[in-house]
Design a protein around this motif. Structure first.
Motif, PDB file in Angstrom:
ATOM      1  N   GLU A   1      -4.261   1.332   2.833  1.00  0.00           N
ATOM      2  CA  GLU A   1      -3.626   0.592   3.834  1.00  0.00           C
ATOM      3  C   GLU A   1      -2.757   1.921   4.775  1.00  0.00           C
ATOM      4  OE1 GLU A   1      -0.522  -1.446   2.519  1.00  0.00           O
ATOM      5  OE2 GLU A   1       0.813  -0.702   2.114  1.00  0.00           O
TER       6      GLU A   1
ATOM      7  N   ALA B   1       2.961   0.763   4.449  1.00  0.00           N
ATOM      8  CA  ALA B   1       4.259   0.759   3.791  1.00  0.00           C
ATOM      9  C   ALA B   1       5.202   1.181   3.492  1.00  0.00           C
ATOM     10  CB  ALA B   1       3.356   2.594   2.419  1.00  0.00           C
TER      11      ALA B   1
ATOM     12  N   ARG C   1       7.025  -1.358   3.646  1.00  0.00           N
ATOM     13  CA  ARG C   1       7.221  -2.870   2.613  1.00  0.00           C
ATOM     14  C   ARG C   1       8.628  -1.992   2.074  1.00  0.00           C
ATOM     15  NH1 ARG C   1       2.898  -1.596   0.594  1.00  0.00           N
ATOM     16  NH2 ARG C   1       1.787  -3.380   1.371  1.00  0.00           N
TER      17      ARG C   1
ATOM     18  N   LYS D   1       3.314  -2.619  -3.608  1.00  0.00           N
ATOM     19  CA  LYS D   1       1.967  -3.870  -3.087  1.00  0.00           C
ATOM     20  C   LYS D   1       1.641  -4.530  -4.138  1.00  0.00           C
ATOM     21  CE  LYS D   1      -2.292  -3.981   0.077  1.00  0.00           C
ATOM     22  NZ  LYS D   1      -1.503  -4.879   0.411  1.00  0.00           N
TER      23      LYS D   1
END
Length: 338
Positions: free
Chosen positions: A161, A166, A169, A337
């Protein structure tokens, strides 16, 4: 074995973070960093892929990662992403619509990219019976390169990703409390994102970043790049050395500041909610005096990201890494994740 680990292969360094637990209660199992062997990901040679893979294996062994499952970041500068607004539709309809939308946006043939998308929760769009979608397109050649390196490193990829997703998040505990401006200053690119109520609202990418600052300093004071890098990290925008370092890099920082102002202006035209907090991440966010410079120039509260403060850590073992915490924003986000 434990859950997967996050792997961020940067131009300058490789970062690994492994967590345990769940959202809101993550704990660092292990983390570490190693220099990326030159020429790094800029090369297409098998021997250089092997060098990167060996560095990953060495770091993984040194910090005792007990999993071969990995989530890896794709470099933002090599990936196309765009937030679009479309009429409200179900997932099947969206899956058919996205390739058509992407074909008009992506600067290369659809057949040459891996296409992905993510629905962004946006109250304003819902009121108008529309929806916002983040489109992400990564060149297949880039994906193949990463998969080759991971295979050489004997790793099993769970997901690839973007650095931006990232980072969003990782910083969700901060952004959930209010809208924030995220500025990631890496070695080769500058990424600006506005996170609205925990979701990505806007993203922009610029080529002016850490290396450009170093080159400007070297050219101004007739320094080789290694010396210029040391001076940049030591003195930055402070008044030390009679302000010579600050004066040399100020024009580049001003370019960065102007691009950030454009993003802020766009946000202010579209949203009523005020944006008062700016978070700096990436290696160049540690430039002395940078946070203060942006506070004066943008009128925002500015924080340097400390992603290790958002998870539980063993303070004694993490003491050295806490000093360079902003460099681990992406790797921690990858490790988070699901």
């Amino acid at each position: 074995m434990s859950r997967h680990f996050g792997l961020d292969i940067g131009s300058d360094s490789i970062k690994i973070v492994q967590l345990e637990g769940k959202e809101g209660a993550f704990r660092v199992v292990t983390a570490g960093m190693i220099k990326t062997p030159a020429p790094g990901l800029a090369s297409e040679a098998e021997k250089d892929f092997m060098a990167i893979a060996e560095s990953i294996k060495r770091l993984k062994g040194e910090i005792k990662v007990d999993s071969n499952s990995v989530v890896v970041a794709l470099p933002e500068r090599s990936v196309f992403n765009q937030i679009i607004e479309v009429p409200k539709m179900n997932n099947d309809e969206l899956a058919q619509a996205i390739p058509w939308e992407a074909e008009n946006l992506i600067p290369q043939p659809i057949a040459e990219v891996n296409l992905d998308w993510q629905i962004i929760d946006d109250e304003e769009s819902r009121r108008r019976n529309k929806m916002k979608v983040l489109i992400v397109a990564a060149p297949k050649t880039l994906i193949d390169k990463y998969l080759r390196i991971l295979k050489l490193a004997e790793l099993e990829p769970i997901a690839l990703e973007t650095e931006l997703l990232a980072s969003v998040r990782c910083l969700r505990p901060i952004s959930s409390q209010g809208n924030i401006l995220l500025v990631n200053i890496g070695s080769k690119s500058l990424d600006v994102a506005i996170i609205n109520k925990g979701s990505l609202f806007l993203s922009r990418r610029f080529p002016t970043a850490g290396e450009a600052i170093t080159r400007a300093l070297g050219a101004s004071l007739n320094l080789d790049l290694a010396t210029a890098e040391e001076y940049k990290k030591a003195y930055g925008l402070t008044n030390q050395l009679e302000g010579k370092i600050a004066n040399s890099i100020a024009p580049i920082i001003e370019v960065v500041s102007n691009e950030i102002k454009k993003a802020l202006h766009f946000y202010q035209e579209k949203q009523k909610d005020p944006l008062r907090l700016m978070v700096l991440s990436g290696g160049s966010s540690l430039l002395p005096g940078l946070a203060e410079y942006f506070t004066r120039g943008l009128g925002l509260e500015v924080q340097i990201a400390d992603p290790f403060s958002l998870v539980k850590t063993d303070e004694q073992s993490m003491q050295a890494l806490r000093k360079i915490s902003p460099m681990f924003t992406v790797a921690i986000g990858l490790a988070m994740k699901d």
